[in-house]
Design an enzyme around this catalytic site. Structure first.
Site, short mmCIF file in Angstrom:
data_model
loop_
_atom_site.label_atom_id
_atom_site.label_comp_id
_atom_site.label_asym_id
_atom_site.label_seq_id
_atom_site.Cartn_x
_atom_site.Cartn_y
_atom_site.Cartn_z
N ASP A 1 0.43 -1.52 0.08
CA ASP A 1 -0.29 -0.19 -0.01
C ASP A 1 0.57 0.78 0.03
OD1 ASP A 1 -2.08 1.49 0.08
OD2 ASP A 1 -2.68 1.45 1.98
N HIS B 1 2.97 3.97 -8.85
CA HIS B 1 2.54 2.60 -9.01
C HIS B 1 3.86 1.37 -9.50
CE1 HIS B 1 -0.82 2.44 -7.12
NE2 HIS B 1 -1.99 3.26 -8.83
N LEU C 1 10.54 -20.27 -5.47
CA LEU C 1 9.60 -19.61 -4.90
C LEU C 1 8.08 -19.77 -5.83
CD1 LEU C 1 9.27 -17.26 -3.28
CD2 LEU C 1 10.24 -15.73 -5.09
C1 FPP Z 1 -2.16 0.27 -3.21
O1 FPP Z 1 -1.66 1.57 -3.14
C2 FPP Z 1 -1.18 -0.37 -4.24
C3 FPP Z 1 -2.22 -1.31 -5.57
C4 FPP Z 1 -3.82 -0.96 -5.47
C5 FPP Z 1 -1.50 -1.25 -6.76
C6 FPP Z 1 0.11 -2.39 -6.19
C7 FPP Z 1 0.46 -2.30 -7.70
C8 FPP Z 1 1.61 -2.20 -8.18
C9 FPP Z 1 3.00 -2.69 -6.50
C10 FPP Z 1 2.58 -2.08 -9.52
C11 FPP Z 1 2.26 -3.06 -10.00
C12 FPP Z 1 0.66 -3.02 -10.08
C13 FPP Z 1 0.62 -4.50 -11.23
C14 FPP Z 1 -1.20 -4.56 -11.27
C15 FPP Z 1 0.91 -5.94 -10.70
P1 FPP Z 1 -2.50 2.99 -3.14
O2 FPP Z 1 -2.20 2.72 -4.67
O3 FPP Z 1 -3.24 2.03 -2.83
O4 FPP Z 1 -1.70 3.58 -3.38
P2 FPP Z 1 -2.70 4.62 -1.70
O5 FPP Z 1 -3.04 4.24 -0.52
O6 FPP Z 1 -1.35 5.92 -1.18
O7 FPP Z 1 -3.59 5.14 -2.42
#
Ligand code: FPP
Length: 225
Positions: free
Chosen positions: A12, A29, A122
């Site tokens: 997150d 992201h 893994l």
């Molecule tokens: C949470 O941060 C993250 C996500 C919803 C996506 C996780 C994705 C990646 C690490 C990149 C790779 C992408 C994929 C689909 C494999 P948030 O956007 O909820 O952050 P915030 O809480 O600050 O809004």
């Protein structure tokens, strides 16, 4: 020292990190992918067998279309570029969640799973379009359909995670202390660590520190000792 076979992570804070540094959630992201690569390397070094990453929840569809589109483009590029390397490193990739994505993504996911299915160093479970309540409801429906008795063992055996141990450790970054519908059944006895850092700024050292703390926790699994 506690054995550590399965680590689950709620990655997150990408959006907030991107906004803070580049006024763009999407840049967050993209940076988050770099952290994934670092965490995979350490997981292999530490001989962890399963790494479950929450990448896209059933609730994430409520985000703006442009962000969703960007996330899937990232996933596509990431998998296309990395899957052969994963395969060479003996990594098995599986998807947990309902594979209801654009056709191109679905076929890329299936191809990646097929290519790596016999690997055993893994296993990375990518949770995509994943929601734990839905998983549990679907599991119970499927047991009913097959006329199989509802008990813990049978539910376990029909979840996405059927052939793996429950996570020993859950990490959530992003300074938010909740489970957000992630592996609610499987996390019953997991040790939970929350990090204040956003996912893109979470380092190898942060991960190693948590692993070291986990190793010396007294785990009782409900017993007195
Ligand atoms: C949470 O941060 C993250 C996500 C919803 C996506 C996780 C994705 C990646 C690490 C990149 C790779 C992408 C994929 C689909 C494999 P948030 O956007 O909820 O952050 P915030 O809480 O600050 O809004």
């Amino acid at each position: 020292m506690n054995p550590l076979k399965h680590v689950a992570i709620i990655m997150d804070g990408n959006g907030r990190w991107g906004l803070k540094h580049y006024k763009s959630r999407n840049k967050g992201h993209r940076a988050g992918l770099k952290t994934i690569e670092k965490i995979i390397k350490i997981s292999i070094k530490k001989k962890i067998k399963y790494l479950t990453l929450f990448a896209f929840s059933t609730e994430n569809w409520k985000r703006p279309k442009s962000e969703i589109k960007y996330l899937f483009k990232l996933l596509e590029t990431f998998l296309t570029n990395k899957i052969n390397e994963f395969n060479k490193e003996n990594i098995k990739l599986t998807v947990i969640g309902e594979k209801k994505f654009p056709r191109k993504i679905n076929s890329l996911l299936k191809k990646s799973e097929k290519l790596t299915k016999n690997n055993n160093k893994l296993q990375i479970n990518l949770a995509l379009n994943y929601g734990s309540r839905k998983e549990i409801v679907n599991t119970i429906k499927s047991l009913n359909r097959k006329n199989i008795k509802i008990n813990e063992k049978n539910i376990n055996n029909h979840l996405y995670t059927s052939n793996m141990p429950d996570p020993d450790l859950l990490i959530r970054t992003g300074n938010t202390n909740r489970l957000s519908n992630f592996l609610l059944w499987q996390l019953s006895y997991s040790e939970i660590f929350f990090s204040r850092k956003f996912w893109p700024e979470f380092t190898e050292t942060d991960y190693l520190k948590i692993i070291n703390k986990f190793k010396i926790i007294k785990r009782n699994f409900g017993e007195i000792s």
